[in-house]
Design a protein around this motif. Structure first.
Motif, PDB file in Angstrom:
ATOM      1  N   LEU A  34      27.570  70.385 -15.028  1.00  0.00           N
ATOM      2  CA  LEU A  34      28.025  69.436 -16.045  1.00  0.00           C
ATOM      3  C   LEU A  34      28.215  68.077 -15.379  1.00  0.00           C
ATOM      4  CD1 LEU A  34      30.582  71.819 -17.694  1.00  0.00           C
ATOM      5  CD2 LEU A  34      28.503  70.946 -18.781  1.00  0.00           C
ATOM      6  N   LEU A  35      27.580  67.061 -15.954  1.00  0.00           N
ATOM      7  CA  LEU A  35      27.528  65.753 -15.314  1.00  0.00           C
ATOM      8  C   LEU A  35      28.221  64.683 -16.156  1.00  0.00           C
ATOM      9  CD1 LEU A  35      23.762  65.773 -14.224  1.00  0.00           C
ATOM     10  CD2 LEU A  35      25.759  66.544 -12.914  1.00  0.00           C
ATOM     11  N   ALA A  36      28.593  63.615 -15.486  1.00  0.00           N
ATOM     12  CA  ALA A  36      29.123  62.425 -16.147  1.00  0.00           C
ATOM     13  C   ALA A  36      28.664  61.202 -15.376  1.00  0.00           C
ATOM     14  CB  ALA A  36      30.644  62.470 -16.216  1.00  0.00           C
ATOM     15  N   ASP A  37      28.476  60.112 -16.088  1.00  0.00           N
ATOM     16  CA  ASP A  37      28.210  58.805 -15.483  1.00  0.00           C
ATOM     17  C   ASP A  37      29.409  57.916 -15.767  1.00  0.00           C
ATOM     18  OD1 ASP A  37      25.664  59.698 -14.787  1.00  0.00           O
ATOM     19  OD2 ASP A  37      24.704  58.766 -16.517  1.00  0.00           O
ATOM     20  N   VAL A  38      29.932  57.278 -14.732  1.00  0.00           N
ATOM     21  CA  VAL A  38      31.092  56.405 -14.891  1.00  0.00           C
ATOM     22  C   VAL A  38      30.679  54.978 -14.554  1.00  0.00           C
ATOM     23  CG1 VAL A  38      33.459  55.914 -14.172  1.00  0.00           C
ATOM     24  CG2 VAL A  38      32.674  58.280 -14.311  1.00  0.00           C
ATOM     25  N   TYR A  39      31.031  54.044 -15.441  1.00  0.00           N
ATOM     26  CA  TYR A  39      30.693  52.632 -15.292  1.00  0.00           C
ATOM     27  C   TYR A  39      31.971  51.801 -15.348  1.00  0.00           C
ATOM     28  CZ  TYR A  39      25.988  54.090 -16.807  1.00  0.00           C
ATOM     29  OH  TYR A  39      24.775  54.714 -16.921  1.00  0.00           O
ATOM     30  N   ARG A  40      32.002  50.758 -14.554  1.00  0.00           N
ATOM     31  CA  ARG A  40      33.079  49.785 -14.647  1.00  0.00           C
ATOM     32  C   ARG A  40      32.618  48.475 -14.037  1.00  0.00           C
ATOM     33  NH1 ARG A  40      38.292  49.790 -11.639  1.00  0.00           N
ATOM     34  NH2 ARG A  40      37.797  47.572 -11.691  1.00  0.00           N
ATOM     35  N   ALA A  83      33.280  56.595 -19.132  1.00  0.00           N
ATOM     36  CA  ALA A  83      32.674  57.829 -18.629  1.00  0.00           C
ATOM     37  C   ALA A  83      31.809  58.415 -19.732  1.00  0.00           C
ATOM     38  CB  ALA A  83      33.744  58.833 -18.207  1.00  0.00           C
ATOM     39  N   ARG A  84      30.505  58.448 -19.506  1.00  0.00           N
ATOM     40  CA  ARG A  84      29.595  59.057 -20.472  1.00  0.00           C
ATOM     41  C   ARG A  84      29.439  60.518 -20.068  1.00  0.00           C
ATOM     42  NH1 ARG A  84      25.211  54.611 -22.377  1.00  0.00           N
ATOM     43  NH2 ARG A  84      24.666  56.428 -23.645  1.00  0.00           N
ATOM     44  N   VAL A  85      29.928  61.428 -20.909  1.00  0.00           N
ATOM     45  CA  VAL A  85      30.069  62.828 -20.516  1.00  0.00           C
ATOM     46  C   VAL A  85      29.027  63.710 -21.205  1.00  0.00           C
ATOM     47  CG1 VAL A  85      32.530  62.394 -20.204  1.00  0.00           C
ATOM     48  CG2 VAL A  85      31.743  63.474 -22.298  1.00  0.00           C
ATOM     49  N   THR A  86      28.860  64.901 -20.663  1.00  0.00           N
ATOM     50  CA  THR A  86      27.941  65.889 -21.225  1.00  0.00           C
ATOM     51  C   THR A  86      28.723  67.145 -21.603  1.00  0.00           C
ATOM     52  OG1 THR A  86      27.447  66.757 -19.016  1.00  0.00           O
ATOM     53  CG2 THR A  86      25.955  65.087 -19.885  1.00  0.00           C
ATOM     54  N   TYR A  87      28.058  67.986 -22.391  1.00  0.00           N
ATOM     55  CA  TYR A  87      28.647  69.271 -22.756  1.00  0.00           C
ATOM     56  C   TYR A  87      27.518  70.238 -23.095  1.00  0.00           C
ATOM     57  CZ  TYR A  87      28.025  67.132 -27.420  1.00  0.00           C
ATOM     58  OH  TYR A  87      27.515  66.505 -28.526  1.00  0.00           O
ATOM     59  N   ARG A  88      27.816  71.523 -22.996  1.00  0.00           N
ATOM     60  CA  ARG A  88      26.814  72.535 -23.348  1.00  0.00           C
ATOM     61  C   ARG A  88      26.520  72.462 -24.845  1.00  0.00           C
ATOM     62  NH1 ARG A  88      29.919  77.490 -20.722  1.00  0.00           N
ATOM     63  NH2 ARG A  88      31.609  75.926 -20.822  1.00  0.00           N
ATOM     64  N   LEU A  89      25.258  72.550 -25.176  1.00  0.00           N
ATOM     65  CA  LEU A  89      24.837  72.480 -26.567  1.00  0.00           C
ATOM     66  C   LEU A  89      24.940  73.857 -27.216  1.00  0.00           C
ATOM     67  CD1 LEU A  89      21.773  70.132 -26.034  1.00  0.00           C
ATOM     68  CD2 LEU A  89      24.118  69.501 -26.651  1.00  0.00           C
ATOM     69  N   SER A  90      24.852  73.887 -28.546  1.00  0.00           N
ATOM     70  CA  SER A  90      25.079  75.144 -29.266  1.00  0.00           C
ATOM     71  C   SER A  90      24.009  76.183 -28.988  1.00  0.00           C
ATOM     72  CB  SER A  90      25.184  74.886 -30.769  1.00  0.00           C
ATOM     73  OG  SER A  90      23.990  74.310 -31.277  1.00  0.00           O
ATOM     74  N   GLY A  91      22.812  75.756 -28.561  1.00  0.00           N
ATOM     75  CA  GLY A  91      21.789  76.720 -28.162  1.00  0.00           C
ATOM     76  C   GLY A  91      22.049  77.331 -26.803  1.00  0.00           C
ATOM     77  N   GLU A  92      23.020  76.766 -26.089  1.00  0.00           N
ATOM     78  CA  GLU A  92      23.354  77.245 -24.752  1.00  0.00           C
ATOM     79  C   GLU A  92      24.662  78.034 -24.717  1.00  0.00           C
ATOM     80  OE1 GLU A  92      21.490  73.488 -22.278  1.00  0.00           O
ATOM     81  OE2 GLU A  92      23.403  73.236 -23.331  1.00  0.00           O
ATOM     82  N   ALA A  93      25.585  77.687 -25.576  1.00  0.00           N
ATOM     83  CA  ALA A  93      26.894  78.348 -25.578  1.00  0.00           C
ATOM     84  C   ALA A  93      27.582  78.089 -26.906  1.00  0.00           C
ATOM     85  CB  ALA A  93      27.760  77.833 -24.432  1.00  0.00           C
ATOM     86  N   ALA A 105      35.603  66.989 -17.956  1.00  0.00           N
ATOM     87  CA  ALA A 105      35.269  65.609 -17.600  1.00  0.00           C
ATOM     88  C   ALA A 105      36.520  64.747 -17.511  1.00  0.00           C
ATOM     89  CB  ALA A 105      34.286  65.036 -18.616  1.00  0.00           C
ATOM     90  N   VAL A 106      37.445  64.907 -18.459  1.00  0.00           N
ATOM     91  CA  VAL A 106      38.684  64.130 -18.426  1.00  0.00           C
ATOM     92  C   VAL A 106      39.509  64.490 -17.193  1.00  0.00           C
ATOM     93  CG1 VAL A 106      40.899  63.739 -19.598  1.00  0.00           C
ATOM     94  CG2 VAL A 106      38.761  63.781 -20.910  1.00  0.00           C
ATOM     95  N   ARG A 107      39.595  65.771 -16.881  1.00  0.00           N
ATOM     96  CA  ARG A 107      40.365  66.174 -15.697  1.00  0.00           C
ATOM     97  C   ARG A 107      39.735  65.614 -14.421  1.00  0.00           C
ATOM     98  NH1 ARG A 107      40.693  71.299 -18.548  1.00  0.00           N
ATOM     99  NH2 ARG A 107      38.997  72.108 -17.251  1.00  0.00           N
TER     100      ARG A 107
END
Length: 291
Positions: A34-40, A83-93, A105-107
């Protein structure tokens, strides 16, 4: 066994931005990280951060696509880290995997707050459509250990201080009844996005559908929430935001509702500029310290 810490990747400097790309915020066995991109903006000022959660009916999308209204870019221009976050899609979980992932991602952000130059007490969330649904759940369940999941860094809070929700589902069991007269899908159909999220037709799985519905987690200690919805939305009925607003208001929570006249899903048919500006102004009121 010591808990995994998931270190932050080396940042890249691009113009006036500092970017941490493809940060691994958690891992699930048998699934891609699970990935995230953080920009500032580059600098030493401690910034509030907003987690951006993409839409796509829980079926598609990712954190690198163009966002409606250039919302992540507009937030950065307004002085926020994003933070642009990702999550598992419904076809995956099935749900609640998606909620567990955005909480991870928040943690992760909170764990690395000093390194990212982020104030851990001023983390908000903004989501649209399916991402709005997850943003609402994130805001309403930050104190619920039963929904924290076991993904990523576990010894940090996943609570947020404010939420902006654009046209998000709030009650999977009432979506069909609230459907627009020209609604584009049957929300109770076995192949609907909502049914795929919970693993079967929502009306045949009321317990699972209720567990995935933000209205079931409303309380008086919810953080401030702004709801934005078009009154001609043919994908997610405007009644979803009206229902959630009523329940939050009845509970004594701080909630605002902006109904956009003539706007379809993604606020198509409306001028996005005032809605983006109003949403950022809401975050300024809730996430920036008072002078």
């Amino acid at each position: 066994m010591k808990p995994r810490r998931y270190p932050a990747p080396a940042p890249a400097i691009e113009g006036d931005l500092t970017i941490w790309r493809d940060a691994v915020v958690g891992e699930v066995s048998g699934f891609r990280p699970l990935l995230a991109d953080v920009y500032r903006r580059t600098g030493d000022q401690l910034l509030p951060l907003v987690a951006w959660i993409h839409g796509g009916a829980w079926r598609k999308g990712g954190n690198k696509g163009e966002a409606v209204g250039r919302i992540p870019e507009r937030l950065i221009e307004a002085g926020y880290a994003v933070a642009r976050v990702t999550y598992r899609l419904s076809g995956e979980a099935r749900f609640p995997a998606q909620l567990h992932d955005v909480k991870a991602a928040v943690r992760w952000v909170r764990h690395h707050a000093a390194e990212l130059g982020v104030d851990p007490a001023r983390i908000g969330v903004w989501g649209e459509s399916a991402g709005g649904h997850l943003a609402t759940l994130l805001a309403l369940t930050g104190k619920d250990p039963e929904l924290a999941g076991d993904v990523g860094v576990l010894d940090q809070s996943d609570s947020v201080a404010a939420a902006v929700v654009w046209y998000g589902p709030s009650n999977l069991l009432s979506m069909a009844a609230q459907n627009h007269p020209q609604g584009l899908q049957d929300h109770d159909d076995p192949d609907s996005p909502e049914s795929r999220l919970v693993g079967g037709p929502v009306q045949d799985m009321p317990k699972e559908a209720a567990a995935a519905s933000p209205v079931g987690y409303v309380s008086d200690d919810a953080p401030p929430i702004l709801l934005v919805h078009g009154d001609e939305d043919r994908i997610v009925p405007v009644g979803q935001s009206i229902e959630l607003h009523q329940r939050l208001s009845d509970a004594g929570a701080r909630v605002e509702l902006r109904i956009v006249a003539g706007a379809d899903h993604c606020l198509i048919g409306a001028d996005l500029e005032p809605e983006v500006a109003a949403s950022i102004a809401f975050l300024d009121r809730t996430l920036r310290p008072r002078s």
